[in-house]
Design a protein around this motif. Structure first.
Motif, PDB file in Angstrom:
ATOM      1  N   ASP A 121       4.685  -3.144  12.025  1.00 17.73           N
ATOM      2  CA  ASP A 121       4.428  -2.837  10.613  1.00 17.73           C
ATOM      3  C   ASP A 121       3.161  -1.998  10.545  1.00 17.73           C
ATOM      4  O   ASP A 121       2.066  -2.484  10.817  1.00 17.73           O
ATOM      5  CB  ASP A 121       4.252  -4.147   9.842  1.00 17.73           C
ATOM      6  N   ALA A 169       4.143  -2.160   2.817  1.00 13.16           N
ATOM      7  CA  ALA A 169       4.454  -3.163   3.841  1.00 13.16           C
ATOM      8  C   ALA A 169       5.782  -2.842   4.518  1.00 13.16           C
ATOM      9  O   ALA A 169       6.769  -2.508   3.858  1.00 13.16           O
ATOM     10  CB  ALA A 169       4.509  -4.546   3.211  1.00 13.16           C
ATOM     11  N   SER A 202      -1.727  -1.482   2.037  1.00 14.45           N
ATOM     12  CA  SER A 202      -1.456  -2.130   0.751  1.00 14.45           C
ATOM     13  C   SER A 202      -0.051  -2.715   0.789  1.00 14.45           C
ATOM     14  O   SER A 202       0.783  -2.327   1.611  1.00 14.45           O
ATOM     15  CB  SER A 202      -1.568  -1.123  -0.399  1.00 14.45           C
ATOM     16  N   ARG A 203       0.219  -3.631  -0.144  1.00 17.02           N
ATOM     17  CA  ARG A 203       1.537  -4.248  -0.207  1.00 17.02           C
ATOM     18  C   ARG A 203       2.637  -3.233  -0.468  1.00 17.02           C
ATOM     19  O   ARG A 203       3.778  -3.421  -0.033  1.00 17.02           O
ATOM     20  CB  ARG A 203       1.550  -5.315  -1.300  1.00 17.02           C
ATOM     21  N   SER A 257       1.352  -2.441   5.991  1.00 20.19           N
ATOM     22  CA  SER A 257       0.788  -3.523   5.191  1.00 20.19           C
ATOM     23  C   SER A 257      -0.729  -3.593   5.281  1.00 20.19           C
ATOM     24  O   SER A 257      -1.376  -4.142   4.383  1.00 20.19           O
ATOM     25  CB  SER A 257       1.410  -4.864   5.582  1.00 20.19           C
TER      26      SER A 257
END
Length: 256
Positions: A92, A102, A98-99, A95
């Protein structure tokens, strides 16, 4: 005196895709930079353990990715270049930012090339070797770039802080333009750029003054700057007659 070759690249270049507005060196960043009107981006490219060119700035995965220990165990090396692409591709890379991002993956250079070419966008590839792999990284990235941009009206610009990476890039893909990156003016650096067949210097913006621009021009070198985030700095560089400005502030500087 050498003459300047035609320069097909725009003045404004989005740093790592879209600066700080998106997770750096991801396809999400390239899309966001393009949405702000930028026709050219800069990115960092290194090699996986199995030789796949992919985008990442740091030598390690710690700052901008998540999930390595879940995939490879708690004792897994943080060094990105020590892992195969099968592992890196599952991380990933969004994330941390920021969300909203993600799950955004690390992209390969091939994926980036497809997106940019489909949208008529240009690229500055910084060759960013894992320490100890400078020569191999320069050659493999240059070979891949030459293949991925075959037939493109404007090729990618290859750059690196590491002369040995630029030397093998030159040998592997001599037709691709090259630039030497400089954070300081070390002894003989401009002559070294000329010997490597570079078309440009990409300097920390604070290094440029009228004398350095004149020295570069006398060698037939274009003048680019990183990372320019303040209007006063951009105005100074434009007044000096430099050719390219790499910025994080794609939301501040209109790239027209």
């Amino acid at each position: 005196m050498p003459t300047l070759s035609p320069w097909p690249y725009p003045r404004w270049i989005a740093h790592r895709g879209a600066g700080r507005l998106a997770p750096e060196n991801t396809l999400a960043a390239f899309r966001l930079g393009a949405a702000h009107g930028y026709r050219m981006a800069e990115c960092d490219v290194k090699l996986s353990a199995d030789g796949i060119p992919f985008l990442l700035h740091d030598a390690t995965l710690a700052r901008t990715t998540r999930g390595l220990h879940d995939l490879a165990g708690p004792q897994a090396s943080p060094v990105a270049g020590e892992h195969p692409w099968a592992t890196l591709s599952q991380l990933d890379a969004g994330s941390w930012h920021s969300r909203a991002f993600a799950g955004e993956p690390l992209p390969t250079l091939a994926q980036v090339a497809r997106y940019l070419r489909a949208n008529g966008l240009l690229l500055n590839i910084e060759i960013k070797p894992t320490p100890g792999t400078e020569a191999r990284t320069g050659a493999v990235v240059a070979e891949a770039a030459a293949r991925l941009w075959a037939g493109a009206p404007v090729p990618p610009l290859l750059s690196s802080f590491r002369p040995e990476a630029l030397a093998t890039a030159r040998d592997a893909a001599p037709a691709l333009p090259r630039a030497l990156l400089l954070d300081s003016l070390w002894d003989g650096c401009l002559d070294h750029a000329q010997a490597l067949g570079c078309v440009a210097l990409v300097c920390n913006h604070a290094l440029w003054d009228a004398a350095l621009v004149a020295r570069a021009r006398a060698l037939g070198l274009r003048c680019l700057s990183y990372t320019v985030n303040d209007p006063w700095a951009a105005e100074r560089l434009i007044d000096l007659g430099t050719d390219g400005i790499i910025t994080d502030r794609v939301d501040v500087f209109a790239p027209a």
